[in-house]
Design a protein around this motif. Structure first.
Motif, PDB file in Angstrom:
ATOM      1  N   MET A 118       9.892 123.545  33.985  1.00 47.22           N
ATOM      2  CA  MET A 118      10.272 122.456  33.082  1.00 47.22           C
ATOM      3  C   MET A 118       9.288 121.290  33.154  1.00 47.22           C
ATOM      4  O   MET A 118       8.946 120.686  32.130  1.00 47.22           O
ATOM      5  CB  MET A 118      11.687 121.971  33.417  1.00 47.22           C
ATOM      6  CG  MET A 118      12.749 122.991  33.027  1.00 47.22           C
ATOM      7  SD  MET A 118      14.393 122.454  33.490  1.00 47.22           S
ATOM      8  CE  MET A 118      14.558 120.992  32.483  1.00 47.22           C
ATOM      9  N   VAL A 134       6.340 122.270  31.106  1.00 46.58           N
ATOM     10  CA  VAL A 134       6.598 122.222  29.669  1.00 46.58           C
ATOM     11  C   VAL A 134       6.536 120.784  29.149  1.00 46.58           C
ATOM     12  O   VAL A 134       6.033 120.509  28.061  1.00 46.58           O
ATOM     13  CB  VAL A 134       7.974 122.853  29.359  1.00 46.58           C
ATOM     14  CG1 VAL A 134       8.408 122.545  27.937  1.00 46.58           C
ATOM     15  CG2 VAL A 134       7.916 124.350  29.586  1.00 46.58           C
ATOM     16  N   ILE A 135       7.038 119.845  29.955  1.00 43.06           N
ATOM     17  CA  ILE A 135       7.037 118.448  29.509  1.00 43.06           C
ATOM     18  C   ILE A 135       5.664 117.804  29.685  1.00 43.06           C
ATOM     19  O   ILE A 135       5.156 117.132  28.791  1.00 43.06           O
ATOM     20  CB  ILE A 135       8.089 117.635  30.292  1.00 43.06           C
ATOM     21  CG1 ILE A 135       9.488 118.196  30.023  1.00 43.06           C
ATOM     22  CG2 ILE A 135       8.040 116.166  29.889  1.00 43.06           C
ATOM     23  CD1 ILE A 135      10.545 117.654  30.945  1.00 43.06           C
ATOM     24  N   PHE A 190      16.275 108.117  33.335  1.00 38.57           N
ATOM     25  CA  PHE A 190      16.766 109.447  32.947  1.00 38.57           C
ATOM     26  C   PHE A 190      18.198 109.690  33.422  1.00 38.57           C
ATOM     27  O   PHE A 190      19.028 110.175  32.664  1.00 38.57           O
ATOM     28  CB  PHE A 190      15.836 110.529  33.495  1.00 38.57           C
ATOM     29  CG  PHE A 190      14.433 110.374  33.017  1.00 38.57           C
ATOM     30  CD1 PHE A 190      14.145 110.336  31.658  1.00 38.57           C
ATOM     31  CD2 PHE A 190      13.390 110.231  33.914  1.00 38.57           C
ATOM     32  CE1 PHE A 190      12.860 110.176  31.211  1.00 38.57           C
ATOM     33  CE2 PHE A 190      12.099 110.071  33.472  1.00 38.57           C
ATOM     34  CZ  PHE A 190      11.825 110.039  32.118  1.00 38.57           C
ATOM     35  N   MET A 247      19.737 107.402  30.105  1.00 41.89           N
ATOM     36  CA  MET A 247      19.788 108.529  29.187  1.00 41.89           C
ATOM     37  C   MET A 247      20.877 109.528  29.569  1.00 41.89           C
ATOM     38  O   MET A 247      21.052 110.545  28.901  1.00 41.89           O
ATOM     39  CB  MET A 247      18.419 109.209  29.107  1.00 41.89           C
ATOM     40  CG  MET A 247      17.377 108.250  28.545  1.00 41.89           C
ATOM     41  SD  MET A 247      15.701 108.898  28.569  1.00 41.89           S
ATOM     42  CE  MET A 247      15.834 110.115  27.293  1.00 41.89           C
ATOM     43  N   PHE A 278      21.305 111.827  31.878  1.00 39.44           N
ATOM     44  CA  PHE A 278      21.052 113.225  32.226  1.00 39.44           C
ATOM     45  C   PHE A 278      21.772 113.593  33.517  1.00 39.44           C
ATOM     46  O   PHE A 278      21.879 114.753  33.848  1.00 39.44           O
ATOM     47  CB  PHE A 278      19.558 113.474  32.424  1.00 39.44           C
ATOM     48  CG  PHE A 278      18.756 113.386  31.156  1.00 39.44           C
ATOM     49  CD1 PHE A 278      19.370 113.462  29.918  1.00 39.44           C
ATOM     50  CD2 PHE A 278      17.380 113.239  31.206  1.00 39.44           C
ATOM     51  CE1 PHE A 278      18.633 113.387  28.754  1.00 39.44           C
ATOM     52  CE2 PHE A 278      16.643 113.160  30.053  1.00 39.44           C
ATOM     53  CZ  PHE A 278      17.262 113.223  28.822  1.00 39.44           C
ATOM     54  N   LEU A 300      16.860 118.509  34.296  1.00 39.86           N
ATOM     55  CA  LEU A 300      16.117 117.810  33.251  1.00 39.86           C
ATOM     56  C   LEU A 300      15.645 116.451  33.741  1.00 39.86           C
ATOM     57  O   LEU A 300      14.481 116.077  33.553  1.00 39.86           O
ATOM     58  CB  LEU A 300      17.026 117.654  32.023  1.00 39.86           C
ATOM     59  CG  LEU A 300      16.384 117.005  30.799  1.00 39.86           C
ATOM     60  CD1 LEU A 300      15.166 117.793  30.355  1.00 39.86           C
ATOM     61  CD2 LEU A 300      17.385 116.909  29.663  1.00 39.86           C
ATOM     62  N   CYS A 347      11.720 115.443  34.166  1.00 38.80           N
ATOM     63  CA  CYS A 347      11.149 114.279  33.482  1.00 38.80           C
ATOM     64  C   CYS A 347      10.477 113.347  34.489  1.00 38.80           C
ATOM     65  O   CYS A 347       9.383 112.835  34.253  1.00 38.80           O
ATOM     66  CB  CYS A 347      12.236 113.504  32.735  1.00 38.80           C
ATOM     67  SG  CYS A 347      12.898 114.388  31.333  1.00 38.80           S
ATOM     68  N   PHE A 376      24.778 127.657  43.970  1.00 37.94           N
ATOM     69  CA  PHE A 376      24.588 128.486  42.779  1.00 37.94           C
ATOM     70  C   PHE A 376      23.176 128.282  42.238  1.00 37.94           C
ATOM     71  O   PHE A 376      22.567 127.236  42.445  1.00 37.94           O
ATOM     72  CB  PHE A 376      25.619 128.148  41.697  1.00 37.94           C
ATOM     73  CG  PHE A 376      25.664 126.677  41.364  1.00 37.94           C
ATOM     74  CD1 PHE A 376      24.788 126.132  40.438  1.00 37.94           C
ATOM     75  CD2 PHE A 376      26.577 125.839  41.992  1.00 37.94           C
ATOM     76  CE1 PHE A 376      24.832 124.786  40.140  1.00 37.94           C
ATOM     77  CE2 PHE A 376      26.623 124.488  41.705  1.00 37.94           C
ATOM     78  CZ  PHE A 376      25.739 123.958  40.773  1.00 37.94           C
ATOM     79  N   PRO A 414      19.068 123.600  31.956  1.00 37.31           N
ATOM     80  CA  PRO A 414      18.402 122.359  32.362  1.00 37.31           C
ATOM     81  C   PRO A 414      19.355 121.234  32.746  1.00 37.31           C
ATOM     82  O   PRO A 414      18.911 120.256  33.344  1.00 37.31           O
ATOM     83  CB  PRO A 414      17.562 121.973  31.143  1.00 37.31           C
ATOM     84  CG  PRO A 414      17.916 122.907  30.072  1.00 37.31           C
ATOM     85  CD  PRO A 414      18.780 123.986  30.583  1.00 37.31           C
ATOM     86  N   MET A 415      20.653 121.352  32.423  1.00 33.65           N
ATOM     87  CA  MET A 415      21.555 120.261  32.774  1.00 33.65           C
ATOM     88  C   MET A 415      22.276 120.506  34.101  1.00 33.65           C
ATOM     89  O   MET A 415      23.118 119.728  34.515  1.00 33.65           O
ATOM     90  CB  MET A 415      22.593 120.027  31.659  1.00 33.65           C
ATOM     91  CG  MET A 415      22.012 119.591  30.327  1.00 33.65           C
ATOM     92  SD  MET A 415      20.790 118.290  30.473  1.00 33.65           S
ATOM     93  CE  MET A 415      21.851 116.901  30.850  1.00 33.65           C
ATOM     94  N   ASP A 416      21.943 121.623  34.768  1.00 36.25           N
ATOM     95  CA  ASP A 416      22.617 121.932  36.032  1.00 36.25           C
ATOM     96  C   ASP A 416      22.067 121.103  37.190  1.00 36.25           C
ATOM     97  O   ASP A 416      20.919 120.687  37.171  1.00 36.25           O
ATOM     98  CB  ASP A 416      22.448 123.423  36.358  1.00 36.25           C
ATOM     99  CG  ASP A 416      23.480 124.268  35.634  1.00 36.25           C
ATOM    100  OD1 ASP A 416      24.360 123.674  34.988  1.00 36.25           O
ATOM    101  OD2 ASP A 416      23.392 125.501  35.712  1.00 36.25           O
ATOM    102  N   GLU A 417      22.930 120.902  38.191  1.00 36.52           N
ATOM    103  CA  GLU A 417      22.469 120.272  39.420  1.00 36.52           C
ATOM    104  C   GLU A 417      21.564 121.248  40.156  1.00 36.52           C
ATOM    105  O   GLU A 417      21.624 122.452  39.936  1.00 36.52           O
ATOM    106  CB  GLU A 417      23.651 119.915  40.325  1.00 36.52           C
ATOM    107  CG  GLU A 417      24.522 118.807  39.799  1.00 36.52           C
ATOM    108  CD  GLU A 417      25.745 119.339  39.072  1.00 36.52           C
ATOM    109  OE1 GLU A 417      25.770 120.557  38.770  1.00 36.52           O
ATOM    110  OE2 GLU A 417      26.653 118.548  38.797  1.00 36.52           O
TER     111      GLU A 417
END
Lengths: 285, 317
Positions: A75, A78-79, A127, A131, A133, A138, A142, A223, A228-231
């Motif tokens: 990630m 990608v950013i 973030f 925002m 998140f 994510l 960032c 887990f 992208p929103m997972d801890e």
């Protein structure tokens, strides 16, 4: 003493000084890697790579840690890659040289030297909180992307600068536009350097602990992140956490974790070298 | 300001991120399974981790995550409603309680275990079998800096040898706790001792120097009992060695303390959180010993459980 002899002696002195300086670094690294391998190599097996965290050192594994690190790596790439490379190209090729742009340049170079924990605090406020998140992958990606953007920008600019200006002028001379010159001449020639910069920046990102702890990456995550929103947790946090446990068996775990992290970093650097080699072979004028 | 020069880049970074965020399916807390977010003290972490690990076998679909932001950092998140359980190595402060109140968060404080600090010396040290709390204060208070440097300054019959001190760094909760219990003010200590955030370094340091004295969590002593000598501490009622019993029954003072978890009313409304906390209190007695802490007496866990159940009922309104 003749001048000739004195020069020869100076030359020898410098040569041995150089050998000593080089071997200090290599020796330290060898001792470090040696002791880590001795402590941790025996601990690495399939279970260690696939088990969840545990209070029992012998059951504890790093599955969620390396999975988190991998997620974060992809990630962040990608950013940061599109933004960083585009910014580098703009600053080198398009921006008008005035006081504003030179101020921008100085500041970007300075940003590369800001301690990483400061980026963590910035990431937490922007973030995680503003925002919303949360302490997610994510937000982590960032934050790390911000952290390595200056490095990617500087590397991109240096790589573009290294392309001989005659190539550029020849391209313009043939009637190519600025974009065509960039697309077909400059970027292919600078690509190896840019890729190397990116991978070195990314391998710094996966070794970071401080900023991800600040933004709220966790110590116990049973887990593998699915989106992208997972801890998440990452390898450096798992290692840091294990080194602070009283049971000496956790220190062995930490050593094993360090080997995995080192292995990943070496692998990435290997890819960087390979990419640069492939790229340079393709370019021929 | 640097940030503003960086702003155009920053905006593009952010917009790229937003686009990414929108495309992804975000996970939610709803449903049977649910996520329990816990954060707070790294002292309490090993206990909560052990509980969460065992809880997986009971409720495999409930996802428990635990952070280690420290007691203060944990309460900040707790007061914002970002976590439902907070690990704490000290009771909540007034300012933190006020922050919870402002966000309409009520909570219950549950004692889960005791944590003892061990004062240790080298194996070959045959003189310091016990120290009084007064003597420890004399050694560690800020005024001792560069003044108390020999063993015989503590007690005249001790040898005339250099005193070498080791302890946790100023960032650790253990340091805060020791200074508060011994010197009387949290964080007040002499500065000329060898600090380390890594307790293994402290163990090494004391084990390697005949004239060393150090302190750290009792769990570290138990793991390294063969290499160190424990010092009995006299808090006014005669010298007491720290042990499971003396900490549990409160004899070992002032260097033992209770540690807590806090549960919010939001948490108490969610069945999976209630189940987790009940599991916590029912299994703490065994698991706490596993990770090197000292459990409460059994009936005390029962009392905590009842306290929690009352809170759950109050929160349903």
């Amino acid at each position: 003493m003749s001048r000739h002899l004195r020069n020869r002696i100076q030359d020898l002195i410098f040569k041995y000084l150089g050998i000593v300086s080089t071997s200090v670094g290599i020796l330290l690294l060898a001792v470090f890697i040696g002791s880590i391998l001795k402590d941790g190599l025996g601990r690495i097996d399939w279970e260690f790579l696939t088990n969840l965290p545990s209070r029992k050192a012998e059951n504890a594994g790093i599955l969620t840690a390396w999975a988190g690190s991998l997620w974060l790596f992809v990630m962040t790439a990608v950013i940061s890659i599109p933004v960083g490379v585009a910014a580098g190209i703009y600053l080198e090729e398009y921006s008008v040289k005035n006081r504003f742009s030179s101020m921008l340049e100085v500041n970007i170079t300075n940003l590369a030297g800001v301690p990483s924990v400061i980026y963590g605090i910035l990431g937490l406020e922007i973030f995680v909180r503003t925002m919303r998140f949360g302490g997610s992958l994510l937000a982590g990606a960032c934050t790390l992307a911000l952290l390595i953007l200056p490095i990617i920008i500087v590397a991109t600019r240096e790589a573009i600068k290294a392309v001989p200006s005659t190539i550029k002028e020849a391209s313009f001379g043939m009637g190519a536009t600025k974009w065509q010159t960039l697309r077909y001449q400059i970027l292919p020639a600078a690509g190896g350097g840019i890729a190397t910069g990116i991978i070195l920046a990314l391998s710094r990102a996966i070794g970071e602990t401080a900023p991800v702890i600040v933004i709220g990456a966790l110590a116990y995550v049973p887990f593998v992140p699915k989106g992208p929103m997972d801890e998440f947790t990452v390898l450096p946090i798992q290692i840091f956490n294990w080194t602070s446990r009283p049971d000496p068996a956790f220190i062995t775990n930490a050593a094993a974790g360090i080997i995995i992290l080192l292995g990943v970093t070496f692998l990435l650097n290997g890819i960087a070298v390979y990419l640069r080699y492939r790229w340079q072979k393709k370019v021929s004028w | 300001m640097r940030c503003s020069k960086f702003f155009p880049l920053f905006v593009s970074a952010v917009s790229a991120t937003i686009l990414m965020g929108c495309g992804s399916g975000s996970s939610t807390d709803s449903g049977e399974s649910g996520t329990i977010n816990i954060d707070g003290s790294s002292t309490v972490y090993p206990i909560t981790e052990a509980i969460a690990e065992e809880f997986r076998t009971v409720s495999p679909d409930v996802r428990v995550t635990i952070g280690i932001s420290g007691t203060g950092g944990g309460f900040k998140k707790f007061a914002r409603g970002e976590t439902v359980i907070s690990d704490a190595s000290r009771p909540i402060k007034d300012s933190e309680a006020k922050a919870c109140q402002e966000n309409n968060i009520t909570y219950v404080e549950l004692t889960v275990a005791y944590d003892g600090l061990a004062v240790v010396v080298n194996k070959e040290n045959d003189w310091a079998t016990s120290l009084t709390a007064e003597e420890l204060k004399k050694i560690w208070e800020p005024a001792a800096q560069e003044t108390i440097v020999k063993w015989n300054q503590i007690r005249p019959e001790f040898p005339d040898e250099d005193l070498s001190l080791l302890g946790p760094g100023t960032a650790s909760g253990t340091f805060d706790y020791f200074t508060e219990a011994i010197v009387g003010e949290s964080g007040a200590s002499r500065g000329d001792y060898m600090p380390s955030e890594d307790d293994h370094v402290l163990v090494q340091g004391v084990a390697g120097n005949k004239y060393a004295l150090g302190f750290f969590g009792l769990a570290y002593y138990q793991e390294n009992a063969d290499r160190l000598k424990l010092v009995a501490v006299d808090g006014g009622n005669g010298p007491i060695l720290p042990s499971l019993n003396t900490v549990k029954n409160g004899e070992y003072t002032p260097l033992s303390r209770p540690i807590f978890i806090y549960v919010s009313n939001e948490g108490a409304k969610r069945p999976e959180v209630v189940k987790f906390v009940e599991f916590y209190l029912q299994n703490a007695a065994n698991l706490v010993t596993d990770v090197g802490y000292i459990p409460l007496p059994n009936q005390e866990y029962q009392t905590q459980l009842e306290k929690f159940r009352t809170f759950v009922q109050e929160s349903q309104v």
